[in-house]
Design an enzyme around this catalytic site. Structure first.
Site, PDB file in Angstrom:
ATOM      1  N   LYS A  69     -39.622   5.385  15.760  1.00 52.99           N
ATOM      2  CA  LYS A  69     -40.087   6.226  16.682  1.00 52.99           C
ATOM      3  C   LYS A  69     -38.896   6.886  17.284  1.00 52.99           C
ATOM      4  O   LYS A  69     -37.852   6.463  17.645  1.00 52.99           O
ATOM      5  CB  LYS A  69     -40.888   5.332  17.765  1.00 52.99           C
ATOM      6  CG  LYS A  69     -41.451   5.982  18.825  1.00 52.99           C
ATOM      7  CD  LYS A  69     -43.071   6.105  18.615  1.00 52.99           C
ATOM      8  CE  LYS A  69     -43.698   7.200  19.707  1.00 52.99           C
ATOM      9  NZ  LYS A  69     -43.459   8.542  19.332  1.00 52.99           N
ATOM     10  N   LYS A 105     -35.334   9.801  14.873  1.00 54.33           N
ATOM     11  CA  LYS A 105     -35.241  11.076  15.766  1.00 54.33           C
ATOM     12  C   LYS A 105     -35.151  12.183  14.502  1.00 54.33           C
ATOM     13  O   LYS A 105     -34.803  11.894  13.455  1.00 54.33           O
ATOM     14  CB  LYS A 105     -33.791  11.094  16.430  1.00 54.33           C
ATOM     15  CG  LYS A 105     -33.753  11.873  17.453  1.00 54.33           C
ATOM     16  CD  LYS A 105     -34.199  11.324  18.756  1.00 54.33           C
ATOM     17  CE  LYS A 105     -34.272  12.281  20.265  1.00 54.33           C
ATOM     18  NZ  LYS A 105     -34.513  11.274  21.117  1.00 54.33           N
ATOM     19  N   THR A 189     -40.730   9.692  31.343  1.00 52.56           N
ATOM     20  CA  THR A 189     -39.456   9.431  31.216  1.00 52.56           C
ATOM     21  C   THR A 189     -38.835   9.394  32.935  1.00 52.56           C
ATOM     22  O   THR A 189     -37.989   8.531  33.122  1.00 52.56           O
ATOM     23  CB  THR A 189     -38.682  10.526  30.613  1.00 52.56           C
ATOM     24  OG1 THR A 189     -39.392  10.793  29.426  1.00 52.56           O
ATOM     25  CG2 THR A 189     -37.257  10.414  30.412  1.00 52.56           C
ATOM     26  N   ASN A 219     -37.970  18.580  31.466  1.00 51.28           N
ATOM     27  CA  ASN A 219     -39.106  17.579  31.517  1.00 51.28           C
ATOM     28  C   ASN A 219     -38.429  16.550  32.606  1.00 51.28           C
ATOM     29  O   ASN A 219     -39.080  16.184  33.599  1.00 51.28           O
ATOM     30  CB  ASN A 219     -39.534  17.243  30.102  1.00 51.28           C
ATOM     31  CG  ASN A 219     -40.210  15.855  30.281  1.00 51.28           C
ATOM     32  OD1 ASN A 219     -39.680  14.937  30.715  1.00 51.28           O
ATOM     33  ND2 ASN A 219     -41.636  16.276  30.211  1.00 51.28           N
TER      34      ASN A 219
END
Ligand SMILES: NC(=O)C1=CN([C@@H]2O[C@H](COP(=O)(O)OP(=O)(O)OC[C@H]3O[C@@H](n4cnc5c(N)ncnc54)[C@H](O)[C@@H]3O)[C@@H](O)[C@H]2O)C=CC1
Ligand SMILES: O=C(O)CCC(=O)C(=O)O
Length: 421
Positions: A69, A105, A189, A219
């Protein structure tokens, strides 16, 4: 002289953690190398009819604890070494949070700001075509990272579903809500980091009105600014790739958000609401209580770590502090809440998204926040206590915490199959 790679630097953490655990040498041998990294050249049609090619990677670093992931980054300076290092960090991050995932990644070496929307869509779809046999809901599950977003995840999910001939929302997370995205992934996050700081506030002796400096205003940076400001803290400095702003009385977060929404730099607000110019490379040394690196790797280094005035650093970015800078900060008594814990709220809500996609039953925003807070506090507390008990940094404690779980899984798989899939 051989140059030391980013991954070699990152692996120092593995050795440090291993020194605190009694684990088999096989475990370290397995975690020292990425399991597989695929590199392809994507060729797309530009709007003017010409063709252009871009290098792209996907790394599945370790899948012992579950499917790999991790996000996909679009950046002109992306490299294979960076992708593998980010995938190594994902392996430990997922173990820190006890998510049933390994680490992966991806990246494309591109400046997406130079592409039209149609070119960006063609590039994103070609990425999925190229890696369609590597990704999958039970194999490798991408998500957003630097300069990628929900819209791109939506195109990618659509492309993958067309390739496999069935709707496959669980192949990717961070999607638009309309395509099976989860409520609460947008700010996850930052929110995870915010819950962590709030939970440890009395242990860290934090005040109710901290002065906060934020490096990187995408973000992670924008949401942490909003969350901290809403709690009464003052955002005194903020930067992005184009510049920085400062105000000792507190920046107007709404002005910053408005500028970003219009596609401008935070620096475009200079002169409004008391916002002053700040040299972007001075942000790390800004007069503040909490520093939040939310941009790229190695931004706090030997050359500027000495200038840090904050007493606490919340690493929302991956790998923002070099190993040398870490030592300087430790000597100054600066506490660092490390990336593999501090920014793990993103992958945790990605996990919630994947669970909801698989069960076809969706949770409320309140349920998402409650679950995220519970996990951040549980793992954050365990790491904090471990760091106090052993007299080690929170970073080393986070690696020890994760390595124990990884070692258990590697040993449980037995000795015959080194790799799961
Ligand atoms: N988006 C997510 O869910 C997660 C992101 N992260 C990490 O957080 C960091 C930021 O990611 P996002 O906010 O998603 O990316 P983003 O693409 O939304 O924002 C990146 C921001 O960094 C700024 N930036 C780039 N170079 C800079 C420089 N030299 N100085 C100051 N600012 C600079 C950009 O202008 C932009 O404001 C990265 O390290 C990423 O890997 C970590 C966990 C999850
Ligand atoms: O949401 C995810 O699956 C991964 C996010 C990510 O790339 C990261 O935590 O660095």
């Amino acid at each position: 002289m051989t140059e030391v790679s980013l991954l070699d630097h990152a692996l120092v953490r593995l050795d440090e953690a291993a020194a605190h655990l009694n684990i088999d040498a096989d475990v370290i041998e397995k975690l020292k190398y990425p399991r597989e990294t695929t590199k392809v050249r994507l060729m797309i049609r530009m709007d003017d009819g010409s063709r252009k090619s871009f290098i792209a990677w996907r790394c599945r670093y370790d899948d012992t604890r579950g499917p790999t992931k991790g996000g996909i980054r679009y950046h002109p300076d992306a490299t294979e070494d960076e992708v593998e290092t980010l995938a190594f960090w994902m392996t430990f991050k997922c173990a820190v949070m006890n998510l049933p995932y390994g680490g992966g990644k991806g990246a494309v070496q591109v400046d997406p700001r130079q592409l039209s929307k149609a070119e960006l869509e063609r590039l994103s779809r070609s990425y999925v075509k190229a890696f369609s046999r590597i990704i999958g809901p039970d194999r490798d599950i991408p998500a957003p990272d630097v300069y990628t977003n929900a819209m791109i995840m939506g195109w990618m999910e659509d492309e993958y579903s067309q390739i496999v001939g069935q709707s496959s929302p669980a192949v990717i997370t961070g999607k638009p809500i309309a395509l099976g995205g989860s409520l609460g992934r947008g700010d996850a996050t930052a929110r995870g980091g915010y819950y962590l700081v709030r939970h440890l506030a009395s242990d860290l002796g934090l005040s109710d009105t901290m002065r906060v400096a934020i490096q990187g205003f995408g973000n992670a940076g924008q949401y942490i600014a909003s969350l901290m400001a809403a709690d009464g803290h003052k955002i005194v400095a903020a930067s992005d790739s184009q510049g920085a702003v400062y105000s000792p009385n507190g920046l107007h977060v709404d002005l910053l958000l408005e500028a970003k929404a219009q596609g401008h730099s935070v620096a475009s607000t200079i002169g409004q609401g008391g916002h002053e110019h700040l040299d972007a490379d001075k942000l790390v040394g800004a007069d503040c209580d909490l520093l939040v690196p939310s941009a790229l790797e190695n931004m706090i280094h030997e050359g500027n770590a000495g200038s840090v005035k904050a007493k606490l650093i919340l690493e929302l970015a991956n790998g923002p502090i070099t190993t040398e800078a870490d030592e300087i900060l430790a000597k100054k008594g600066v506490v660092v809440l490390p990336d593999i814990l501090a920014n793990a709220g993103g992958v945790t809500v990605s996990y919630f998204e994947w669970v909801q996609n698989r069960q076809g039953f969706y949770w409320t925003l309140e349920e998402i926040h409650d679950r995220l807070r519970t996990i951040m506090e549980r793992e954050g507390r365990a790491i904090w206590n471990l760091s106090r008990e052993k007299g080690i940094s929170a970073r080393t404690a986070a690696y020890v915490h994760a390595l124990g779980r990884l070692a258990e899984a590697i040993e449980a798989h037995g000795t015959q199959n080194f790799f799961v899939s």
